[in-house]
Design an enzyme around this catalytic site. Structure first.
Site, mmCIF file in Angstrom:
data_model
loop_
_atom_site.group_PDB
_atom_site.id
_atom_site.type_symbol
_atom_site.label_atom_id
_atom_site.label_comp_id
_atom_site.label_asym_id
_atom_site.label_seq_id
_atom_site.Cartn_x
_atom_site.Cartn_y
_atom_site.Cartn_z
ATOM 1 N N GLU A 1 44.055 -18.854 60.221
ATOM 2 C CA GLU A 1 44.654 -18.910 61.566
ATOM 3 C C GLU A 1 44.493 -20.279 62.230
ATOM 4 O O GLU A 1 44.122 -20.389 63.398
ATOM 5 C CB GLU A 1 44.096 -17.761 62.434
ATOM 6 C CG GLU A 1 44.491 -16.403 61.858
ATOM 7 C CD GLU A 1 43.987 -15.199 62.635
ATOM 8 O OE1 GLU A 1 43.213 -15.376 63.585
ATOM 9 O OE2 GLU A 1 44.365 -14.063 62.274
ATOM 10 N N GLU B 1 47.183 -10.917 56.208
ATOM 11 C CA GLU B 1 46.293 -10.078 57.023
ATOM 12 C C GLU B 1 47.131 -9.389 58.080
ATOM 13 O O GLU B 1 47.862 -10.048 58.811
ATOM 14 C CB GLU B 1 45.196 -10.937 57.674
ATOM 15 C CG GLU B 1 44.228 -10.155 58.547
ATOM 16 C CD GLU B 1 43.223 -11.063 59.257
ATOM 17 O OE1 GLU B 1 42.669 -11.968 58.601
ATOM 18 O OE2 GLU B 1 43.012 -10.876 60.472
#
Length: 538
Positions: free
Chosen positions: A208, A326
């Site tokens: 991220e 994810e």
């Protein structure tokens, strides 16, 4: 008895008409003939394909002290403390043969790897409210990596490992982190892994850090250079190995401009898979999660991400493929009795179906165990409903994706693939309506070949051959019709492990092929139709 035979004969003729008529008559004739609705499957050619092991789940690094909104839902589910000898956990992974596992999460970019040097301390994560994500830097001891790999060797998953991408970074004027990746510790860890003979399916760089990032961000140009560095490390470290692991990045949220630059600067073959994360339902504390899940237009909103990424990859001239690296639906650990309950299978299976349509090769669910969105219960490891949904998808849905449309209410979600290791197709039907039962016929779009027409017309005179047209159905419903139940029924029977921790057999009911598929309120149906003529699947 004669009346029953006549009724079967009429039903079979209606079914055969659907087969022979093609798409032109589907929307008008179904109601007239049967008072039902129709799913139209175009099985002439596939519109996309997935990996054979499309279903993937994650394991994370969060310590027990990880809490959200006053609730601490992680327990001993971290890669550092998970009970690897639990029978249910082992059997749950084995059942997929194989399950893809992605090891990583927010704390991976704060994780160092033990080098075996006694002068270097290897300490666990410690709660620190002033640090990024509320924890200090942690370390993975080599003995724990050995234990994890012993577990993997026993249970057979295909493992991707998320590497720390923040080593060596310096703050930039624009608020991002810059400077090249310091790969020394990661390269040492990869060498140890190779020397021990541990099988790693892929190495993923960072978590991220794409676009605006979560906690930190890195410019796409620098990230591309770091991915190429990782590629060189893997090529050199695995040079004597017959096969090399995948190079995977960036494990972040989709940002069109950022992803486009990363793809452009790593093409044609420096990066094997590009991973993006999905938490489109918002924060786990949201009290409206169930309403969002039951709203077809809300579910449709994520299609643009899949479509945009597919378009970027197609136009770039690259071998890179798309993964969902994810996806927990609701961020900050999910929401108890929503993201770990029956209702979440509506969101989860719809995500699997939708992402597959846009050529997503792998879909990693957050998590296998941990938080309020685990496929398994964090304390007991007993499978939550989504575990069984994932396992049925894995066993029934093949790699080839077929164009599928439904001519009725938008509360029915319909997806079809070539059947897995079997003839015909598998259809997935999701009913988001709590009041209505739908009786759905399945028909093919486009003209049949002459041999197919003859094959079907040969069945019309008598019903003896009709027995060959039996299909297998798997009807999933919540216990006590409670959407927020953590127990799922398969064809009316509660699914649960036995005293030995064994995963239950997932047995279908046999249904005569002339009958429509009955989809009850708030239910999910997988229907394997072996007799469906599907040139795309041959």
């Amino acid at each position: 008895m004669a009346a029953g035979l006549l009724l079967k004969m009429v039903g079979f003729c209606v079914w055969a008409l659907f087969w022979l008529a093609g798409s032109a008559t589907v929307s008008t004739s179904t109601t007239a003939f049967a008072g039902g609705e129709a799913v139209v499957v175009d099985a002439r050619s596939a519109i996309a394909s997935t990996d054979d092991d499309f279903v993937c789940a994650t394991l994370d690094w969060w310590p027990p002290e990880k809490c959200d909104y006053g609730t601490c839902s992680w327990g001993l589910a971290s890669l550092l403390n998970l009970n690897l000898s639990n029978k249910i956990l082992m059997n749950a992974v084995k059942a997929f043969s194989p399950l893809k596992l992605r090891l990583g999460g927010s704390l991976q970019d704060m994780l160092m790897y033990d080098t075996g040097d006694s002068r270097q301390l290897c300490t666990p994560f410690v709660k620190n409210t002033s640090a990024m994500f509320g924890f200090s830097q942690g370390c993975l001891p080599l003995r724990r990596w050995d234990e994890l790999n012993a577990f993997f060797q026993k249970t057979g998953p295909k493992v991707s490992f998320g590497l720390n991408a923040l080593n060596g970074r310096v703050p930039m004027a624009d608020g991002s982190l810059g400077g090249p990746w310091n790969y020394t510790n990661a390269a040492s860890f990869i060498r140890y892994t190779v020397n021990k003979g541990y099988d790693v399916h892929g190495w993923e760089l960072g978590n991220e850090l794409s676009g605006s990032g979560v906690g930190a961000r890195i410019d796409a140009d620098q990230y591309a250079a770091d991915v190429i560095t990782l590629k060189h490390i893997i090529d050199s470290t695995y040079q004597s190995n017959p096969s090399k692991p995948l190079v995977i990045a960036p494990g972040g949220f989709f940002d069109a401009a950022w992803f486009t630059e990363l793809i452009s600067k790593t093409k044609p073959n420096q990066m094997d898979a590009i991973t993006h994360h999905i938490y489109n339902l918002g924060p786990g504390v949201d009290d409206h999660l169930v309403q969002k899940i039951l709203d077809p237009s809300y579910l449709d909103g994520e299609a643009s991400t899949f479509s945009n990424l597919q378009g970027i990859l197609k136009s770039a001239g690259t071998s890179t493929v798309a993964w969902v690296g994810e996806a927990g639906g609701a961020y900050n650990s999910g929401h108890h009795l929503v993201t770990d309950a029956f209702v979440f299978s509506f969101w989860y299976l719809d995500q699997l179906g939708m992402s597959a349509k846009y050529d997503t090769k792998t879909y990693c669910r957050q998590t296998l165990v941990g938080g309020n969105y685990g496929l398994l219960n964090t304390t007991t490891f007993e499978p939550n409903p989504d575990y069984y949904s994932a396992l049925l998808w894995h066993r029934l849905m093949g790699t080839k994706v077929l164009s599928t449309t439904f001519n009725g209410t938008n509360k029915i979600r319909a997806y079809a693939h070539c059947a897995k290791n079997s003839e015909g197709i598998t259809l997935l039907l999701i009913n988001l309506d709590g009041n209505n039962t739908n009786h759905i016929y399945v028909t093919s779009q486009g003209a049949q070949t002459q041999s197919a027409r003859k094959e079907m017309s040969d069945h019309i005179p008598g019903l003896g051959e009709a027995a060959e047209l039996t299909r297998q159905e798997y009807h999933l419903t919540p216990k006590d019709r409670n959407l927020q139940s953590q127990q799922m029924l398969l064809n009316g029977i509660v699914l649960a492990t036995d005293a030995n921790g064994d995963i239950p057999k997932l047995e279908p009911v046999q249904v005569e092929g002339t009958q429509p598929i009955t989809v009850g309120p708030y239910s999910i149906v997988f229907a394997h139709i072996p007799s469906f003529y599907a040139p795309a699947c041959s």
